[in-house]
Scaffold this motif. Structure first.
Motif, PDB file in Angstrom:
ATOM      1  N   ALA A 141       4.279  -0.830  -1.424  1.00 25.59           N
ATOM      2  CA  ALA A 141       3.463  -0.043  -1.939  1.00 25.59           C
ATOM      3  C   ALA A 141       3.389   1.460  -1.398  1.00 25.59           C
ATOM      4  O   ALA A 141       4.603   2.012  -1.361  1.00 25.59           O
ATOM      5  CB  ALA A 141       2.585  -0.359  -1.155  1.00 25.59           C
ATOM      6  N   SER A 142       2.100   2.310  -2.592  1.00 25.58           N
ATOM      7  CA  SER A 142       2.852   3.417  -2.356  1.00 25.58           C
ATOM      8  C   SER A 142       1.486   4.160  -2.074  1.00 25.58           C
ATOM      9  O   SER A 142       0.371   3.110  -1.811  1.00 25.58           O
ATOM     10  CB  SER A 142       3.520   3.867  -3.454  1.00 25.58           C
ATOM     11  OG  SER A 142       3.099   5.766  -2.817  1.00 25.58           O
ATOM     12  N   SER A 143       0.650   5.508  -2.656  1.00 25.67           N
ATOM     13  CA  SER A 143      -0.124   5.775  -2.618  1.00 25.67           C
ATOM     14  C   SER A 143      -0.579   6.321  -3.929  1.00 25.67           C
ATOM     15  O   SER A 143       0.177   6.879  -4.596  1.00 25.67           O
ATOM     16  CB  SER A 143      -0.876   6.482  -1.139  1.00 25.67           C
ATOM     17  OG  SER A 143      -0.176   7.894  -1.638  1.00 25.67           O
ATOM     18  N   ASP A 144      -1.439   6.025  -4.419  1.00 25.95           N
ATOM     19  CA  ASP A 144      -2.999   7.017  -6.134  1.00 25.95           C
ATOM     20  C   ASP A 144      -1.755   8.471  -5.746  1.00 25.95           C
ATOM     21  O   ASP A 144      -0.941   8.784  -6.569  1.00 25.95           O
ATOM     22  CB  ASP A 144      -3.606   6.782  -6.345  1.00 25.95           C
ATOM     23  CG  ASP A 144      -3.274   5.445  -7.253  1.00 25.95           C
ATOM     24  OD1 ASP A 144      -2.621   4.423  -7.495  1.00 25.95           O
ATOM     25  OD2 ASP A 144      -4.998   4.700  -7.272  1.00 25.95           O
ATOM     26  N   GLN A 145      -1.962   9.019  -4.513  1.00 25.31           N
ATOM     27  CA  GLN A 145      -2.211  10.471  -4.263  1.00 25.31           C
ATOM     28  C   GLN A 145      -0.864  10.832  -3.927  1.00 25.31           C
ATOM     29  O   GLN A 145       0.350  12.049  -4.645  1.00 25.31           O
ATOM     30  CB  GLN A 145      -2.658  11.034  -3.009  1.00 25.31           C
ATOM     31  CG  GLN A 145      -2.842  12.495  -2.089  1.00 25.31           C
ATOM     32  CD  GLN A 145      -2.902  13.025  -1.437  1.00 25.31           C
ATOM     33  OE1 GLN A 145      -4.470  13.111  -1.469  1.00 25.31           O
ATOM     34  NE2 GLN A 145      -1.784  12.538  -0.362  1.00 25.31           N
ATOM     35  N   TYR A 146      -0.019   9.773  -3.406  1.00 28.91           N
ATOM     36  CA  TYR A 146       1.654  10.041  -3.766  1.00 28.91           C
ATOM     37  C   TYR A 146       2.474  10.172  -5.144  1.00 28.91           C
ATOM     38  O   TYR A 146       3.229  10.431  -5.555  1.00 28.91           O
ATOM     39  CB  TYR A 146       2.641   9.182  -2.596  1.00 28.91           C
ATOM     40  CG  TYR A 146       4.298   9.798  -2.426  1.00 28.91           C
ATOM     41  CD1 TYR A 146       4.416  10.932  -2.177  1.00 28.91           C
ATOM     42  CD2 TYR A 146       4.690   8.704  -3.648  1.00 28.91           C
ATOM     43  CE1 TYR A 146       5.429  10.934  -1.885  1.00 28.91           C
ATOM     44  CE2 TYR A 146       5.281   9.281  -3.446  1.00 28.91           C
ATOM     45  CZ  TYR A 146       6.625  10.215  -2.578  1.00 28.91           C
ATOM     46  OH  TYR A 146       8.101  10.534  -2.896  1.00 28.91           O
ATOM     47  N   LEU A 147       1.828   8.926  -5.893  1.00 28.87           N
ATOM     48  CA  LEU A 147       2.627   8.492  -6.720  1.00 28.87           C
ATOM     49  C   LEU A 147       2.088   9.485  -8.167  1.00 28.87           C
ATOM     50  O   LEU A 147       3.226  10.107  -9.399  1.00 28.87           O
ATOM     51  CB  LEU A 147       2.322   7.194  -7.938  1.00 28.87           C
ATOM     52  CG  LEU A 147       2.446   6.467  -6.464  1.00 28.87           C
ATOM     53  CD1 LEU A 147       1.347   4.256  -6.771  1.00 28.87           C
ATOM     54  CD2 LEU A 147       4.370   6.190  -7.004  1.00 28.87           C
ATOM     55  N   LYS A 148       0.918  10.451  -8.427  1.00 27.68           N
ATOM     56  CA  LYS A 148       0.377  11.585  -9.309  1.00 27.68           C
ATOM     57  C   LYS A 148       0.745  12.966  -8.787  1.00 27.68           C
ATOM     58  O   LYS A 148       1.050  13.479 -10.500  1.00 27.68           O
ATOM     59  CB  LYS A 148      -1.421  11.490  -9.030  1.00 27.68           C
ATOM     60  CG  LYS A 148      -1.475  10.332  -9.566  1.00 27.68           C
ATOM     61  CD  LYS A 148      -2.987  10.237  -9.446  1.00 27.68           C
ATOM     62  CE  LYS A 148      -4.294   9.405 -10.664  1.00 27.68           C
ATOM     63  NZ  LYS A 148      -5.258   9.570  -9.598  1.00 27.68           N
ATOM     64  N   LYS A 149       1.081  12.963  -7.572  1.00 26.13           N
ATOM     65  CA  LYS A 149       2.025  13.465  -6.932  1.00 26.13           C
ATOM     66  C   LYS A 149       3.632  14.523  -7.051  1.00 26.13           C
ATOM     67  O   LYS A 149       4.328  15.482  -7.140  1.00 26.13           O
ATOM     68  CB  LYS A 149       1.651  14.449  -5.998  1.00 26.13           C
ATOM     69  CG  LYS A 149      -0.463  14.997  -5.627  1.00 26.13           C
ATOM     70  CD  LYS A 149       0.275  15.556  -4.411  1.00 26.13           C
ATOM     71  CE  LYS A 149      -1.241  16.480  -3.987  1.00 26.13           C
ATOM     72  NZ  LYS A 149      -1.323  16.764  -3.034  1.00 26.13           N
ATOM     73  N   ASN A 150       4.072  13.528  -6.945  1.00 25.23           N
ATOM     74  CA  ASN A 150       5.512  12.964  -7.475  1.00 25.23           C
ATOM     75  C   ASN A 150       5.755  11.693  -7.744  1.00 25.23           C
ATOM     76  O   ASN A 150       6.684  11.460  -7.467  1.00 25.23           O
ATOM     77  CB  ASN A 150       5.813  12.767  -5.700  1.00 25.23           C
ATOM     78  CG  ASN A 150       5.551  13.716  -4.809  1.00 25.23           C
ATOM     79  OD1 ASN A 150       5.883  14.425  -4.885  1.00 25.23           O
ATOM     80  ND2 ASN A 150       4.603  13.130  -3.549  1.00 25.23           N
ATOM     81  N   PRO A 151       5.371  11.870  -9.338  1.00 26.11           N
ATOM     82  CA  PRO A 151       6.322  10.626 -10.330  1.00 26.11           C
ATOM     83  C   PRO A 151       7.564  10.591 -10.589  1.00 26.11           C
ATOM     84  O   PRO A 151       8.210   9.193 -10.431  1.00 26.11           O
ATOM     85  CB  PRO A 151       5.354  11.070 -11.692  1.00 26.11           C
ATOM     86  CG  PRO A 151       4.944  12.926 -11.586  1.00 26.11           C
ATOM     87  CD  PRO A 151       5.154  13.112 -10.356  1.00 26.11           C
TER      88      PRO A 151
END
Length: 345
Positions: free
Chosen positions: A226-236
């Motif tokens: 799992a990850s976070s939406d914040q991380y995924l959006k900032k570091n796709p």
């Protein structure tokens, strides 16, 4: 082998407070001195065969080839879900119940990779119990569990679907599942067939398993990343590179279980001392768990996420950010994503 307890209602609201109070804008990804990008991955327990693909990719240099300096965070007193939601870890090893409970409570956590495609838990009894041939025979028996809220409603559903009433006694395990069964402290348990079931067999104390899916219970992603939406959006881009290396590692583990087990053991010699168990587990995971029916790895199904969340909602296990029970089943479309997998379009 694994964390077996679920996030309680109190824990869910507490973890949300931690997540919202701990530098919500913090960015844990950083540039390493050699120009690579540092990525953190929080483990859910001590290293084991559910983590094999991670250690394979690390040993083979696939993270480094992708420009990633992977930092594996050992399991401690803080659950991976907490670290992810608080943006203190970029990724973490989790499981479907953990993500479902946390996400329903408003935490910033999303499943991005399903390590195991087949449910890695069974209802089990001693192999020599000729008086128990179906889950319906568990009525009036004693269950040795782990204290998680979902255990009782899950077992009730399975027993009732098998023709029983779903009435049983519960005790909390302070030992391995098969040890409790053979010691006469309980009649049934829910062990992991890829570890505890094999451990029991290798110890000369085999178990008889009842698969949850045979009795109408929805399939579960027992291990996921799992990850976070914040991380995924900032570091796709980094997320895609990370999961490409992860997927390469698990594909290797699926195709070369013995070699993969060797790499896992070499990286964790002080922990994985039962090499026979590790190898047997690696072989079983490779044969039945890492790949889906169509041969894919890492992918997740919207139907599976909805079915499990519907079960948890129906059992009254899901709460909102204030600790109050949900009044309707959650929309699980945001609980997971396959968008960062290598084959995603």
């Amino acid at each position: 082998m694994l964390r077996r307890t679920a996030l309680s209602a109190l824990a869910a609201t507490t973890l949300l407070a931690v997540a919202t109070g701990c530098s919500a804008g913090a960015e844990s990804t950083a540039a390493a001195k050699d120009g690579t990008t540092t990525v953190t991955l929080a483990l859910d327990w001590t290293p084991n065969t559910n983590h094999t693909g991670i250690y394979v990719a690390q040993a083979k240099g696939w993270f480094k080839d992708a420009g990633i300096d992977l930092k594996i965070v050992p399991y401690g007193s803080t659950a991976p879900e907490t670290l992810i939601a608080a943006h203190k870890a970029d990724f973490g090893i989790s499981y479907q119940e953990g993500v479902t409970t946390a996400r329903a409570a408003g935490q910033d956590i999303t499943s991005v990779y399903a390590v195991t495609q087949k449910t890695d838990v069974t209802v089990s009894v001693r192999a020599d119990r000729t008086d128990i041939t179906s889950p319906k025979d568990l009525d009036g028996r004693t269950y040795a569990g782990f204290g998680a809220a979902y255990e009782k409603p899950l077992l009730q559903k399975v027993i009732r679907n098998a023709g029983g009433k779903g009435d049983f006694r519960q005790v909390t395990l302070n030992t391995s599942a098969y040890a409790a069964l053979y010691a006469g402290k309980a009649d049934f348990a829910m062990p992991m067939p890829t570890w505890e079931g094999l451990e029991a067999k290798l110890s000369g104390k085999p178990l008889k398993d009842f698969q949850l899916s045979d009795y109408g219970f929805p399939a579960i992603y027992s291990t996921l990343i799992a990850s976070s939406d914040q991380y995924l959006k900032k570091n796709p881009a980094v997320a895609r590179k990370f999961l490409a290396a992860v997927d390469k590692g698990y594909r290797y583990a699926a195709d070369h279980p013995d070699q993969a087990a060797g790499l896992l053991i070499a990286a964790n010699k002080s922990v994985l001392t039962n090499t026979e168990l590790v190898k047997e587990s690696s072989r079983l995971l490779a044969k039945e768990y890492y790949r889906s029916a169509d041969g894919s790895t890492g992918t997740q199904s919207a139907a599976r996420w909805k079915a499990f969340a519907d079960f948890e909602y129906g059992a009254g296990l899901l709460v909102d950010a204030n600790g109050k029970k949900l009044t309707k089943a959650p929309d699980t479309t945001a609980f997971f994503t396959d968008a960062y997998l290598p084959d995603a379009k």
